[in-house]
Design an enzyme around this catalytic site. Structure first.
Site, PDB file in Angstrom:
ATOM      1  N   ARG A  68       0.899  -1.246   0.071  1.00 55.02           N
ATOM      2  CA  ARG A  68      -0.030   0.195   0.278  1.00 55.02           C
ATOM      3  C   ARG A  68       0.796   1.254  -0.087  1.00 55.02           C
ATOM      4  O   ARG A  68       0.357   2.398  -0.402  1.00 55.02           O
ATOM      5  CB  ARG A  68      -1.132  -0.007   1.327  1.00 55.02           C
ATOM      6  CG  ARG A  68      -2.176  -1.144   0.984  1.00 55.02           C
ATOM      7  CD  ARG A  68      -2.960  -1.053   2.123  1.00 55.02           C
ATOM      8  NE  ARG A  68      -2.473  -1.582   3.437  1.00 55.02           N
ATOM      9  CZ  ARG A  68      -2.239  -2.705   3.631  1.00 55.02           C
ATOM     10  NH1 ARG A  68      -3.077  -3.968   3.023  1.00 55.02           N
ATOM     11  NH2 ARG A  68      -1.883  -3.141   4.956  1.00 55.02           N
ATOM     12  N   GLU A 105       4.806 -10.741  15.068  1.00 58.39           N
ATOM     13  CA  GLU A 105       4.490 -10.959  16.116  1.00 58.39           C
ATOM     14  C   GLU A 105       4.927 -12.547  16.473  1.00 58.39           C
ATOM     15  O   GLU A 105       5.296 -13.109  17.587  1.00 58.39           O
ATOM     16  CB  GLU A 105       2.934 -10.874  16.359  1.00 58.39           C
ATOM     17  CG  GLU A 105       2.454 -11.157  17.766  1.00 58.39           C
ATOM     18  CD  GLU A 105       0.933 -10.757  17.871  1.00 58.39           C
ATOM     19  OE1 GLU A 105       0.203 -10.473  16.702  1.00 58.39           O
ATOM     20  OE2 GLU A 105       0.219 -11.083  18.853  1.00 58.39           O
TER      21      GLU A 105
HETATM   22  P1  AMP Z   1       4.223  -2.563  11.779  1.00 56.79           P
HETATM   23  O1  AMP Z   1       5.391  -2.991  11.060  1.00 56.79           O
HETATM   24  O2  AMP Z   1       3.835  -3.302  12.963  1.00 56.79           O
HETATM   25  O3  AMP Z   1       4.392  -1.064  12.014  1.00 56.79           O
HETATM   26  O4  AMP Z   1       3.074  -2.813  10.620  1.00 56.79           O
HETATM   27  C1  AMP Z   1       2.857  -1.882   9.636  1.00 56.79           C
HETATM   28  C2  AMP Z   1       2.555  -2.807   8.396  1.00 56.79           C
HETATM   29  O5  AMP Z   1       1.507  -3.554   8.583  1.00 56.79           O
HETATM   30  C3  AMP Z   1       2.045  -1.643   7.089  1.00 56.79           C
HETATM   31  O6  AMP Z   1       2.404  -1.915   5.939  1.00 56.79           O
HETATM   32  C4  AMP Z   1       0.579  -1.873   7.356  1.00 56.79           C
HETATM   33  O7  AMP Z   1      -0.089  -1.745   6.202  1.00 56.79           O
HETATM   34  C5  AMP Z   1       0.262  -3.246   8.043  1.00 56.79           C
HETATM   35  N1  AMP Z   1      -0.724  -3.030   9.311  1.00 56.79           N
HETATM   36  C6  AMP Z   1      -0.212  -3.212  10.680  1.00 56.79           C
HETATM   37  N2  AMP Z   1      -1.293  -3.283  11.379  1.00 56.79           N
HETATM   38  C7  AMP Z   1      -2.448  -2.646  10.451  1.00 56.79           C
HETATM   39  C8  AMP Z   1      -3.880  -2.396  10.751  1.00 56.79           C
HETATM   40  N3  AMP Z   1      -4.323  -2.532  12.074  1.00 56.79           N
HETATM   41  N4  AMP Z   1      -4.759  -2.308   9.789  1.00 56.79           N
HETATM   42  C9  AMP Z   1      -4.138  -2.199   8.245  1.00 56.79           C
HETATM   43  N5  AMP Z   1      -2.894  -2.436   8.266  1.00 56.79           N
HETATM   44  C10 AMP Z   1      -2.032  -2.690   9.098  1.00 56.79           C
END
Ligand code: AMP
Length: 185
Positions: A68, A105
């Site tokens: 995205r 996770e």
């Molecule tokens: P993080 O590495 O935990 O910051 O996760 C970020 C990535 O996971 C991004 O590319 C987001 O598109 C996706 N992502 C994580 N949590 C969500 C959520 N609650 N809703 C939509 N996309 C998420």
């Protein structure tokens, strides 16, 4: 008559982001930007707001994170008049790459960048749709720094502040620009 009031944005971006509970698993609320990008005014405004602080920052490259981040990154690069560089999941880029593992996770994942996509010293704006724990964006920052790009800032449409990803990036000395925030996971 000229007004001294700051211009208020036309679209309430938060209201056109769809929230889907228990996706992709129980307890997670998926913040779905597909409803935002399907709205012409909302998409245009989000791209402009992402780019606004960087119009005069001499950005050389916009880097977007699969998948995205490509949608917003491509549009922001066009607006800034600079090139776009993709960071992709392992095995997707055809040329010579540098790669970075990061923790999920459960288990880990790997993202990659073409090693010649950013010249040493180029000024980079890093884009994704959402920052949660910051694991993905932090790994992307590490990749850009490995090829000696200079991270000017990171920008995201959505911040999930309770997951502290923006704090993690700031601790690494990286500026963070976000448009809307949702409490909770
Ligand atoms: P993080 O590495 O935990 O910051 O996760 C970020 C990535 O996971 C991004 O590319 C987001 O598109 C996706 N992502 C994580 N949590 C969500 C959520 N609650 N809703 C939509 N996309 C998420």
């Amino acid at each position: 008559m000229a007004s001294s009031k700051p211009q208020t944005p036309g679209v309430d971006l938060k209201s056109i982001i769809r929230s889907i509970p228990d996706y992709p698993k129980t307890g997670i609320i998926f913040r779905d930007i597909s409803t935002l990008i399907a709205d012409g005014s909302g998409f245009k405004q989000s791209v402009r707001q992402l780019a606004a602080p960087y119009l005069d920052q001499n950005i050389d490259k916009v880097v977007g994170i699969e998948a995205r981040g490509f949608i917003f990154g491509g549009a922001v690069a066009d607006l800034l008049g600079v090139g776009f560089v993709p960071i992709r999941k392992q095995g997707k880029l055809p040329g010579k790459v540098v790669g970075q593992d990061y923790e999920l996770e459960y288990g880990s994942d790997r993202i990659e960048l073409h090693e010649d996509a950013i010249a040493p010293g180029e000024r980079v704006l890093l884009l994704d749709d959402l920052i949660a724990t910051g694991g993905t964006a932090s790994a992307a920052v590490d990749l850009v720094r490995r090829v000696e790009g200079e991270i000017v800032a990171t920008a995201f449409v959505i911040d999930l502040p309770d997951l502290k990803g923006a704090d993690l990036l700031r601790e690494k000395g990286v500026a963070v620009h976000t448009l809307v925030a949702f409490e909770g996971l």
